[in-house]
Design a protein around this motif. Structure first.
Motif, PDB file in Angstrom:
ATOM      1  N   GLY A 336      72.285  50.842  41.468  1.00 14.13           N
ATOM      2  CA  GLY A 336      73.416  50.171  40.824  1.00 14.13           C
ATOM      3  C   GLY A 336      74.269  51.090  39.982  1.00 14.13           C
ATOM      4  N   SER A 367      76.147  44.678  44.067  1.00 18.60           N
ATOM      5  CA  SER A 367      76.625  45.351  42.854  1.00 18.60           C
ATOM      6  C   SER A 367      78.036  45.918  43.057  1.00 18.60           C
ATOM      7  N   GLU A 372      77.764  42.612  39.928  1.00 18.85           N
ATOM      8  CA  GLU A 372      76.480  42.123  39.406  1.00 18.85           C
ATOM      9  C   GLU A 372      75.327  42.723  40.200  1.00 18.85           C
ATOM     10  N   LEU A 373      74.403  43.350  39.505  1.00 19.45           N
ATOM     11  CA  LEU A 373      73.181  43.812  40.160  1.00 19.45           C
ATOM     12  C   LEU A 373      72.228  42.620  40.227  1.00 19.45           C
ATOM     13  N   ASP A 375      69.053  40.094  40.197  1.00 20.76           N
ATOM     14  CA  ASP A 375      67.900  40.100  39.277  1.00 20.76           C
ATOM     15  C   ASP A 375      66.761  40.988  39.760  1.00 20.76           C
ATOM     16  N   ARG A 378      67.280  44.598  38.819  1.00 17.02           N
ATOM     17  CA  ARG A 378      67.613  44.996  37.436  1.00 17.02           C
ATOM     18  C   ARG A 378      66.591  45.928  36.777  1.00 17.02           C
ATOM     19  N   HIS A 381      67.586  49.600  37.195  1.00 14.18           N
ATOM     20  CA  HIS A 381      68.996  49.948  36.970  1.00 14.18           C
ATOM     21  C   HIS A 381      69.133  51.461  36.783  1.00 14.18           C
ATOM     22  N   ARG A 384      68.587  53.766  33.300  1.00 10.13           N
ATOM     23  CA  ARG A 384      67.444  53.584  32.390  1.00 10.13           C
ATOM     24  C   ARG A 384      66.964  54.901  31.800  1.00 10.13           C
TER      25      ARG A 384
END
Ligand code: GLY
Length: 394
Positions: A336, A367, A372-373, A375, A378, A381, A384
């Protein structure tokens, strides 16, 4: 916008840097949603997929501490049947997807303890796996050595053929209108204020301008010049050496399912294909960019594969290869948007690139087109580690 000194020859909605399995599946899925897509790669369809065995081993490759990754792996495994059918329809050729299952066997008391521990972990995670005696293992796979001490039967861990998969993805991409730029991407381009990625410059100086840039370069993902500093793409290469043998018609059925074993601390696997190919892998080596096939790599593979399946010594050895797994600090992929607007990541799939192809294509397409990525993606992502690196420095 064109890079300084470059000429924008291609303008598109999405440019994907890297034409391996992950780059191609991303390009295909996002093109299916109506985006104008370009893939930049000097040899699309090459890379790690030409080496990989193609095990879809969500359950047998489960490790302590990687339960979140298990969920993503299972989500992708569940997509594989429909994904394989849809891709075969789109491309006119198959992926080698085969619901063969896997048997992980123990050769001695130590292996048995390790497999028992894996079995406990699998059960705690709610997975349906079955413990078999040595005799039951041999009944399933008569070529197994008489000394097998037990095993884990995992009927949901299947296989695909990564070479067929990439060929099908290439065709599907072409049919979906994806443009291929067969060059190296040299540099990420930025907007005038430097706040947004705007595409890439190629090694011939031309530019590909795009609203969104996806970095899907496997272990080479961090090589692109112009990436923001500070752990944007924490991917390193982990070398795997792998062998291909040919199962002789007079010895068939040789193996009907993937067989795995613990060989003196390392994992060994034997993946039998309908074509007669038997893939034996793999080493796991921290050796930077080295892709040499070595005697020290091939010897333990053959030695450790011969223990559970002695008959492999009769088979012609037809190929030895080494590839590089793109690996992150937590062995999970980066999916993402990155912290740089306009730059997306689809890399770091480590041992699971083929398994995770369907879910990666879906997550990136969502995405890229909706912002929107989903759920399920996530926890993986793409920023991070950049955030963690900043917190350490603060
Ligand atoms: N997934 C098997 C390997 O990376 O060797």
């Amino acid at each position: 916008m064109p890079a300084k000194g470059g000429v924008a020859l291609t303008a598109c909605d999405v440019v994907v840097v890297g034409g391996g399995v992950i780059g191609l599946v991303t390009a295909w899925r996002v093109a299916q949603r109506g985006a104008r897509v370009a893939v930049v790669d000097p040899r699309p369809g090459g890379g790690a997929a030409q080496v990989a065995a193609g095990m879809l081993a969500a359950v047998t490759e489960l490790h302590h501490g990687e339960e979140a990754l298990l969920d993503l792996n299972l989500a992708s495994a569940a997509r594989w049947p429909d994904f394989a059918a849809e891709l075969a329809e789109a491309a006119g050729t198959g992926t080698g997807y085969r619901e063969c299952g896997t048997l992980a066997v123990a050769l001695d008391a130590d292996d048995r303890a390790l497999l028992r521990d894996l079995h406990q972990l699998q059960r705690r995670c709610g997975l349906d796996t079955q413990w078999l005696t040595g005799r039951e293992c041999r009944k399933l796979e008569p070529m197994l050595a008489p000394g097998i001490r037990g095993g884990l039967r995992v009927d949901g861990d299947h296989q695909a053929d990564p070479r067929l998969l990439t060929a099908a993805l290439l065709t599907a991409c072409e049919r979906a209108g994806v443009v291929f730029r067969r060059r190296e991407a040299r540099e990420l381009t930025l907007s005038g204020s430097g706040e947004r990625a705007t595409g890439v410059v190629l090694d011939d100086g031309t530019a590909v301008a795009a609203g969104r840039t996806v970095l899907a370069g496997g272990s080479r993902s961090a090589d692109l010049a112009g990436l923001p500093p500070g752990g944007t793409v924490p991917v390193r290469p982990v070398k795997g050496q792998i062998l291909r043998l040919r199962m002789l018609p007079e010895l068939t059925p040789f193996l009907s399912r993937t067989v795995r074993a613990v060989g003196r601390g390392g994992q060994i696997y034997l993946v039998p294909r309908v074509s007669g190919e038997l893939v034996v892998g793999a080493t796991s080596e921290e050796r930077g960019w080295d892709t040499a096939v070595t005697a020290g790599g091939v010897y333990p593979l053959l030695r450790d594969a011969r223990e559970p399946v002695p008959g492999i010594t009769e088979l012609p050895l037809v190929e030895t290869r080494a590839g590089l797994r793109p690996t992150t600090p937590d062995n999970a992929p980066l999916l993402g948007p990155s912290e740089l607007p306009g730059l997306f990541l689809a890399t770091g799939h480590h041992r699971n690139g083929v398994l995770l192809a369907p879910v990666t294509g879906d997550a990136l397409a969502a995405s890229l087109t909706t912002g929107e990525l989903p759920d399920y993606a996530r926890p993986f992502h793409a920023h991070r580690f950049a955030r963690a690196a900043r917190e350490v420095m603060a």
